[in-house]
Design an enzyme around this catalytic site. Structure first.
Site, short mmCIF file in Angstrom:
data_model
loop_
_atom_site.label_atom_id
_atom_site.label_comp_id
_atom_site.label_asym_id
_atom_site.label_seq_id
_atom_site.Cartn_x
_atom_site.Cartn_y
_atom_site.Cartn_z
N CYS A 85 6.35 5.26 -8.74
CA CYS A 85 6.18 6.60 -8.18
C CYS A 85 7.42 7.47 -8.35
CB CYS A 85 5.81 6.51 -6.70
SG CYS A 85 4.33 5.57 -6.40
N HIS B 230 7.66 12.76 -2.24
CA HIS B 230 6.57 12.03 -2.88
C HIS B 230 5.35 12.06 -1.94
CE1 HIS B 230 4.15 9.08 -4.77
NE2 HIS B 230 4.48 8.07 -4.00
N ASN C 299 -2.24 9.45 -3.03
CA ASN C 299 -1.03 9.05 -3.74
C ASN C 299 -1.33 8.92 -5.24
OD1 ASN C 299 1.21 7.78 -4.79
ND2 ASN C 299 1.40 6.26 -3.16
C1 LIG Z 1 -1.09 1.40 4.42
C2 LIG Z 1 -0.76 2.05 5.76
C3 LIG Z 1 -1.45 3.42 5.81
C4 LIG Z 1 -1.32 1.18 6.87
O1 LIG Z 1 -1.02 1.79 8.11
P1 LIG Z 1 -0.42 0.91 9.29
O2 LIG Z 1 -0.27 1.78 10.45
O3 LIG Z 1 0.82 0.22 8.77
O4 LIG Z 1 -1.57 -0.10 9.52
P2 LIG Z 1 -1.52 -1.69 9.54
O5 LIG Z 1 -1.31 -2.20 8.14
O6 LIG Z 1 -0.57 -2.12 10.59
O7 LIG Z 1 -2.95 -2.01 10.00
C5 LIG Z 1 -3.38 -1.77 11.32
C6 LIG Z 1 -4.79 -2.25 11.44
O8 LIG Z 1 -5.65 -1.40 10.68
C7 LIG Z 1 -6.42 -2.19 9.79
N1 LIG Z 1 -6.67 -1.42 8.56
C8 LIG Z 1 -5.99 -1.45 7.39
N2 LIG Z 1 -6.56 -0.59 6.53
C9 LIG Z 1 -7.58 0.00 7.18
C10 LIG Z 1 -8.52 0.98 6.83
N3 LIG Z 1 -8.53 1.56 5.62
N4 LIG Z 1 -9.42 1.36 7.76
C11 LIG Z 1 -9.45 0.83 8.99
N5 LIG Z 1 -8.58 -0.12 9.37
C12 LIG Z 1 -7.65 -0.52 8.49
C13 LIG Z 1 -5.60 -3.42 9.54
O9 LIG Z 1 -6.42 -4.49 9.11
C14 LIG Z 1 -5.00 -3.67 10.90
O10 LIG Z 1 -5.95 -4.29 11.71
P3 LIG Z 1 -5.50 -5.45 12.75
O11 LIG Z 1 -4.55 -4.76 13.69
O12 LIG Z 1 -6.78 -5.85 13.34
O13 LIG Z 1 -4.84 -6.49 11.90
C15 LIG Z 1 0.75 2.23 5.95
O14 LIG Z 1 1.36 0.98 6.15
C16 LIG Z 1 1.41 2.91 4.80
O15 LIG Z 1 1.16 4.06 4.52
N6 LIG Z 1 2.34 2.23 4.07
C17 LIG Z 1 3.02 2.78 2.96
C18 LIG Z 1 2.11 2.76 1.78
C19 LIG Z 1 2.60 3.60 0.66
O16 LIG Z 1 2.79 4.77 0.81
N7 LIG Z 1 2.76 2.97 -0.50
C20 LIG Z 1 3.13 3.60 -1.69
C21 LIG Z 1 4.58 3.86 -1.70
S1 LIG Z 1 4.99 4.62 -3.20
#
Ligand SMILES: CC(C)(COP(=O)(O)OP(=O)(O)OC[C@H]1O[C@@H](n2cnc3c(N)ncnc32)[C@H](O)[C@@H]1OP(=O)(O)O)[C@@H](O)C(=O)NCCC(=O)NCCS
Length: 330
Positions: free
Chosen positions: A113, A253, A285
């Site tokens: 990215c 980004h 993204n």
């Molecule tokens: C991916 C992201 C949105 C997840 O959000 P989060 O607040 O960290 O959520 P978590 O991973 O802790 O998941 C929380 C819960 O939601 C659930 N969950 C994950 N994806 C889900 C979705 N699409 N819909 C509903 N629930 C979801 C998980 O299973 C978890 O459930 P649990 O508590 O029963 O285990 C976040 O971590 C993120 O944006 N990370 C950076 C990703 C990124 O930008 N990457 C590219 C960088 S260049």
């Protein structure tokens, strides 16, 4: 020394829109969950027969037209992508052929990215040292080709699109004041496409185990993204001898609205509308393409005033990160 400038910008979006409501029918998720955690409303998905090089070609044509130069005036093409058409030949060579940019050298840059800002750094140096006159930077991603649409933790995030710009010493546009680049290879496992390289060539097992789809530890990536993008903004401000309060537009980004908001905390003087988020809302993204699309839409929306400073801040797999300050010459 005369500084390099971005003299033309372009972008391209595939037609097919994938909304959060569509994703509700594919995986166990909700529009509300996606919007709250990421800010993303919809993303674009390239056609089955539309590839990274095709989107790159369309974005390049727009950037060349905006720069008012011809393909034969380009002497270097840098393509930033993590979804090349092939491992080899480079997508840059495919784009060179599509454009008939017969006087251009061509090479791909793989900085995930952060690719657009990595390319800006190389283009700036090469143009200012008069090695090349006109460098075409293209960032293009068909992320849908490496996304597992049964994995709700990743498939909600990514979309397909391309952006491009022309960097030159001559002409008006966005002057490149400073570029900072960084990397942290210790963290390479946190965001990875496990198979398809020489370490794990394609086998029946890699396909069965879905190792040709990207894997991410979202929580960890989130923490590092906020930290590294914060550091990068600080470093490129120092390099340009500027202060946070000199910046008129923050263009991070476009991965996640919450990451953008965390970066924006440092810029207390900036009103909400000057922290750019439109791309993450509408396209998700799009990896390397993301900040280039944001810049193109910002410039073409006639929102930039003369002499305003714009700060780009990026983060991606590797990890890679970086920042860039541009000045609008009008
Ligand atoms: C991916 C992201 C949105 C997840 O959000 P989060 O607040 O960290 O959520 P978590 O991973 O802790 O998941 C929380 C819960 O939601 C659930 N969950 C994950 N994806 C889900 C979705 N699409 N819909 C509903 N629930 C979801 C998980 O299973 C978890 O459930 P649990 O508590 O029963 O285990 C976040 O971590 C993120 O944006 N990370 C950076 C990703 C990124 O930008 N990457 C590219 C960088 S260049």
């Amino acid at each position: 020394m005369t500084k390099a400038k971005i003299i033309g910008l372009g972008s391209y979006f595939p037609k097919k829109v994938l909304t959060n409501k569509d994703l509700e029918k594919m995986v166990d998720t909700t529009d509300e969950w996606i919007v709250t955690r990421t800010g993303i409303n919809e993303r674009r998905i390239a056609d089955e027969n539309e590839f990274t090089s095709d989107m790159a070609y369309e974005a390049s044509k727009n950037a060349l037209e905006d720069a008012k130069i011809k393909a034969e005036d380009i002497d270097l093409i840098l393509v930033a992508t993590l979804t090349p058409d092939y491992i080899f030949p480079s997508t840059a060579c495919l784009v060179q052929n599509k454009l008939q940019a017969n006087n251009a050298a061509a090479i791909d840059i793989q900085a995930a990215c952060s690719g657009y800002v990595y390319a800006l750094s190389f283009a700036k140096s090469l143009v200012e040292q008069k090695v090349y006159k006109n460098v075409l930077i293209v960032a293009s991603e068909k992320l849908s080709s490496i996304t597992d649409y049964q994995d709700r933790s990743t498939c909600i995030l990514f979309g397909d699109a391309a952006s491009a710009c022309v960097v030159s010493l001559n002409g008006k546009g966005l002057e490149i004041e400073s570029v900072y680049l960084g990397a942290d290879g210790k963290m390479s496992d946190l965001l990875i496409l496990p198979a398809g390289g020489c370490k794990k060539p394609a086998t029946l097992d890699t396909v069965k185990n879905k190792e040709h789809f990207l894997k991410m530890d979202g929580k960890e990536v989130y923490k590092h993204a906020v930290r590294r993008m914060g550091e990068a903004t600080k470093k490129c401000l120092e390099m340009a001898n500027l202060h946070e309060s000199d910046i008129s537009w923050l263009v991070p980004h476009q991965a996640n609205e919450r990451i953008i908001d965390a970066i924006a905390k440092r810029f207390t003087h900036l009103p909400k509308e000057k922290v750019y988020k439109e791309v993450v809302y509408k396209f998700g993204n799009t990896s390397a393409s993301s900040v280039g699309i944001a810049l193109d839409l910002l410039k073409k929306g006639n929102k930039l005033k003369k002499d305003e400073y714009i700060l780009l801040s990026v983060f991606g797999a590797g990890f890679t990160f970086g920042g860039c300050i541009l000045k609008n010459l009008g």
